[in-house]
Design a protein around this motif. Structure first.
Motif, PDB file in Angstrom:
ATOM      1  N   THR A   3       0.833  -1.207   0.000  1.00 18.74           N
ATOM      2  CA  THR A   3       0.000   0.000   0.000  1.00 18.74           C
ATOM      3  C   THR A   3       0.865   1.253   0.000  1.00 18.74           C
ATOM      4  OG1 THR A   3      -0.066  -0.082   2.406  1.00 18.74           O
ATOM      5  CG2 THR A   3      -1.927  -1.063   1.222  1.00 18.74           C
ATOM      6  N   ASN A   4       2.019   1.153   0.656  1.00 18.79           N
ATOM      7  CA  ASN A   4       2.886   2.330   0.705  1.00 18.79           C
ATOM      8  C   ASN A   4       4.086   2.145  -0.224  1.00 18.79           C
ATOM      9  OD1 ASN A   4       4.063   0.327   2.162  1.00 18.79           O
ATOM     10  ND2 ASN A   4       3.933   1.389   4.131  1.00 18.79           N
ATOM     11  N   ASP A   5       3.771   1.849  -1.444  1.00 22.04           N
ATOM     12  CA  ASP A   5       4.789   1.599  -2.458  1.00 22.04           C
ATOM     13  C   ASP A   5       5.419   2.921  -2.906  1.00 22.04           C
ATOM     14  OD1 ASP A   5       6.114   0.994  -4.903  1.00 22.04           O
ATOM     15  OD2 ASP A   5       4.922  -0.846  -4.975  1.00 22.04           O
ATOM     16  N   CYS A   6       6.753   2.914  -2.967  1.00 22.59           N
ATOM     17  CA  CYS A   6       7.432   4.139  -3.389  1.00 22.59           C
ATOM     18  C   CYS A   6       7.083   4.523  -4.819  1.00 22.59           C
ATOM     19  CB  CYS A   6       8.951   3.958  -3.276  1.00 22.59           C
ATOM     20  SG  CYS A   6       9.520   3.794  -1.576  1.00 22.59           S
ATOM     21  N   LYS A   7       6.686   3.539  -5.601  1.00 20.01           N
ATOM     22  CA  LYS A   7       6.392   3.820  -7.008  1.00 20.01           C
ATOM     23  C   LYS A   7       5.168   4.703  -7.172  1.00 20.01           C
ATOM     24  CE  LYS A   7       8.017  -0.512  -7.832  1.00 20.01           C
ATOM     25  NZ  LYS A   7       7.643  -1.907  -8.047  1.00 20.01           N
ATOM     26  N   VAL A  20      14.040   8.856 -11.042  1.00 20.28           N
ATOM     27  CA  VAL A  20      15.071   7.823 -10.982  1.00 20.28           C
ATOM     28  C   VAL A  20      14.618   6.608 -11.782  1.00 20.28           C
ATOM     29  CG1 VAL A  20      15.925   8.530  -8.711  1.00 20.28           C
ATOM     30  CG2 VAL A  20      14.093   6.847  -8.876  1.00 20.28           C
ATOM     31  N   SER A  21      15.556   5.784 -12.139  1.00 21.49           N
ATOM     32  CA  SER A  21      15.236   4.570 -12.897  1.00 21.49           C
ATOM     33  C   SER A  21      14.350   3.666 -12.052  1.00 21.49           C
ATOM     34  CB  SER A  21      16.526   3.830 -13.245  1.00 21.49           C
ATOM     35  OG  SER A  21      17.099   3.293 -12.077  1.00 21.49           O
ATOM     36  N   SER A  22      13.611   2.818 -12.718  1.00 15.29           N
ATOM     37  CA  SER A  22      12.713   1.941 -11.976  1.00 15.29           C
ATOM     38  C   SER A  22      13.511   0.939 -11.148  1.00 15.29           C
ATOM     39  CB  SER A  22      11.751   1.222 -12.914  1.00 15.29           C
ATOM     40  OG  SER A  22      12.462   0.327 -13.740  1.00 15.29           O
ATOM     41  N   LYS A  23      14.702   0.634 -11.606  1.00 13.92           N
ATOM     42  CA  LYS A  23      15.558  -0.266 -10.830  1.00 13.92           C
ATOM     43  C   LYS A  23      15.934   0.400  -9.500  1.00 13.92           C
ATOM     44  CE  LYS A  23      20.049  -2.524 -11.102  1.00 13.92           C
ATOM     45  NZ  LYS A  23      21.337  -1.917 -11.414  1.00 13.92           N
ATOM     46  N   THR A  24      16.322   1.642  -9.599  1.00 14.21           N
ATOM     47  CA  THR A  24      16.656   2.388  -8.389  1.00 14.21           C
ATOM     48  C   THR A  24      15.443   2.514  -7.476  1.00 14.21           C
ATOM     49  OG1 THR A  24      18.246   3.675  -9.663  1.00 14.21           O
ATOM     50  CG2 THR A  24      17.631   4.534  -7.515  1.00 14.21           C
ATOM     51  N   LEU A  25      14.311   2.793  -8.101  1.00 11.39           N
ATOM     52  CA  LEU A  25      13.083   2.958  -7.328  1.00 11.39           C
ATOM     53  C   LEU A  25      12.738   1.664  -6.597  1.00 11.39           C
ATOM     54  CD1 LEU A  25      11.111   5.093  -6.645  1.00 11.39           C
ATOM     55  CD2 LEU A  25       9.839   4.597  -8.724  1.00 11.39           C
ATOM     56  N   ASN A  26      12.946   0.557  -7.282  1.00 11.75           N
ATOM     57  CA  ASN A  26      12.734  -0.740  -6.641  1.00 11.75           C
ATOM     58  C   ASN A  26      13.622  -0.898  -5.419  1.00 11.75           C
ATOM     59  OD1 ASN A  26      10.708  -2.128  -7.973  1.00 11.75           O
ATOM     60  ND2 ASN A  26      12.059  -2.647  -9.680  1.00 11.75           N
ATOM     61  N   PHE A  27      14.861  -0.478  -5.598  1.00 15.44           N
ATOM     62  CA  PHE A  27      15.783  -0.600  -4.475  1.00 15.44           C
ATOM     63  C   PHE A  27      15.331   0.253  -3.295  1.00 15.44           C
ATOM     64  CE2 PHE A  27      19.313   0.962  -1.950  1.00 15.44           C
ATOM     65  CZ  PHE A  27      19.847  -0.232  -1.513  1.00 15.44           C
ATOM     66  N   ILE A  28      15.008   1.507  -3.592  1.00 19.26           N
ATOM     67  CA  ILE A  28      14.528   2.394  -2.521  1.00 19.26           C
ATOM     68  C   ILE A  28      13.355   1.746  -1.812  1.00 19.26           C
ATOM     69  CG2 ILE A  28      13.439   4.620  -2.019  1.00 19.26           C
ATOM     70  CD1 ILE A  28      14.959   5.834  -4.322  1.00 19.26           C
ATOM     71  N   ASN A  29      12.490   1.186  -2.605  1.00 22.07           N
ATOM     72  CA  ASN A  29      11.279   0.589  -2.057  1.00 22.07           C
ATOM     73  C   ASN A  29      11.576  -0.554  -1.086  1.00 22.07           C
ATOM     74  OD1 ASN A  29       8.505   0.600  -1.864  1.00 22.07           O
ATOM     75  ND2 ASN A  29       8.268  -0.998  -3.412  1.00 22.07           N
ATOM     76  N   GLN A  30      12.550  -1.365  -1.451  1.00 25.86           N
ATOM     77  CA  GLN A  30      12.845  -2.476  -0.554  1.00 25.86           C
ATOM     78  C   GLN A  30      13.837  -2.077   0.536  1.00 25.86           C
ATOM     79  OE1 GLN A  30      15.332  -5.683  -1.696  1.00 25.86           O
ATOM     80  NE2 GLN A  30      16.928  -4.129  -1.790  1.00 25.86           N
ATOM     81  N   PHE A  31      14.548  -0.974   0.321  1.00 25.78           N
ATOM     82  CA  PHE A  31      15.433  -0.431   1.339  1.00 25.78           C
ATOM     83  C   PHE A  31      14.597   0.109   2.499  1.00 25.78           C
ATOM     84  CE2 PHE A  31      18.525   3.212   2.403  1.00 25.78           C
ATOM     85  CZ  PHE A  31      19.232   2.423   3.300  1.00 25.78           C
TER      86      PHE A  31
END
Lengths: 243, 243
Positions: A3-7, A20-31
């Motif tokens: 629900t609180n997805d960075c994307k 930022v790239s979606s790869k980076t965004l994915n990382f932020i999200n799981q970070f």
DNA sequence: CGAACCCTTGAAACGGGTCAAATCGTGTGG
DNA sequence: CCACACGATTTGACCCGTTTCAAGGGTTCG
């Protein structure tokens, strides 16, 4: 999707933040380990506490402060959405300052322990973090110049101008006004003034019709005059990273 | 071997700085574009100027400052050997502050343009840079608390305590004293006080025998009393990175 | 209706600022 | 070697911005 997805973070739609790239965004999200909801006046961190976390304000206002042993309090910086804090403290060392919510807030939390993973795999993001740290210092610098050199009305003018610009960048300004959750005591503690003198200085500026309060909204009536009074020279605006 | 090789840098012998791998040290060495010699009062950077460089003080003292249009000047931070500056400014944007030498100085210069190469290949070094940026903010934070909340004698006490500790870390203190290149005007500008009042406050502290000047040397006679007067709570000391 | 908070106002005291001038090096040039 | 200039430090007197003390009023909320 969480629900609180960075994307889907609303802040990323603002053009004051870099993309930022979606790869980076994915990382932020799981970070990100979690999200905290704070109500107004709640403390995010305590002075003297140790914290192993980094924080980004997702919504709401907060402030960073430090108090002397006899209770005198200095507000170091006002935190608005997108602002980042927590880097100043050492891992496992007590912090010199606390963070308190001015309004209801949501805050994104990142673990300091895994910071090196970020530095190893996302150099651009790492660079952004450094930029954020340096940018935070710039704001404290500006405050220090105010408190050290300006008189009461100049300080208040600058505070208003500076918050106005930051709010505007975030799309929070509408017809020259924005929600302003600071009390006069907050203004006093941020500008190194007494409450009484803050009140009288505000009254003076109000009578000059430089600004007015409409309930909780601060309305900047004469931007240019306020700017001149504050001897304001603008910080360069650019897109800033959002972590 | 270059005459100003980082591998032979005297600062690295101090145990207040972290040690780095020889590979990293090689990189730092080639990242460094040059070394500048400044004489006392010389300007390293100007306010409003653009600078594409980062700086580390190798020897000597300097200070970072910002002035208002009518000439009032605020000293933001005193720079000692090992201190790092330049990150605050944006590439290609004018800087909000200037840096001036207090004594003869040598300064190591790094190009901002190639910073990403550092971030890509030396994540630990990148992490160190962020740490330095955050650490710099901490010092400005401390100054802001002083200027905002402490009275004249408290401010001066804290300044002395804080510089004493930093100098001690660098091995510059000998029998409670260290070379102190600040004039009373510098102290005044750093603490947000007038020159006259700074002088009178200094006289007061001197009469209390908390410190004394022996020529250019500042001698801390009663560390604990000074510390108590300043309401000082110590920053955690740890090894810090040297770039 | 009271309790808690915030804002407002007046009066008095004071810390620090401003103005002015003298003293003390320290370095420089005649 | 003295004269002089210049920067830094001192000191006294006065003034003003800000603080402190005190009290009143408004608003919200249980």
């Amino acid at each position: 999707m969480k629900t609180n997805d960075c994307k889907t973070c609303q802040l990323r739609n603002l053009d004051c933040f870099t993309t930022v790239s979606s790869k980076t965004l994915n990382f932020i999200n799981q970070f990100k380990t979690r999200e905290i909801s704070l109500s107004s006046h709640a403390l995010l961190t305590l002075e003297g506490e140790t914290s192993n976390e980094l924080y980004t304000i997702k919504s709401g206002w907060a402030f960073r402060y430090s108090t002397l042993s006899d209770g005198r309090r200095q507000i170091l910086n006002i935190l608005l959405p997108g602002d980042f804090t927590g880097l100043q403290a050492e891992l496992d060392k007590p912090m010199q300052y606390g963070v308190e919510a001015l309004t209801d807030c949501t805050v994104c939390v990142f673990p300091k322990q895994h910071l090196m993973r970020l530095y190893k795999n996302f150099p651009y993001l790492a660079h952004d973090l450094t930029w954020l740290a340096a940018h935070n210092e710039l704001i404290v610098d500006e405050n220090l110049v105010s408190v050290g050199q300006r008189n009461a009305t100049e300080r208040i003018s600058l505070l208003f101008i500076s918050l106005y610009k930051r709010a505007a960048q975030l799309g929070l300004v509408e017809s020259k006004g924005f929600d302003f959750p600071l009390t006069q005591q907050h203004i006093a503690d941020a500008m190194g003034l007494s409450l009484v003198h803050t009140n009288k200085s505000l009254a003076k500026l109000k009578k000059m019709e430089l600004f007015e309060f409409d309930g909780q909204r601060l309305i900047i009536k004469q931007y240019e005059k306020l700017k001149k009074l504050a001897d304001y020279y603008s910080l360069p605006l650019r897109q800033r990273p959002l972590v």
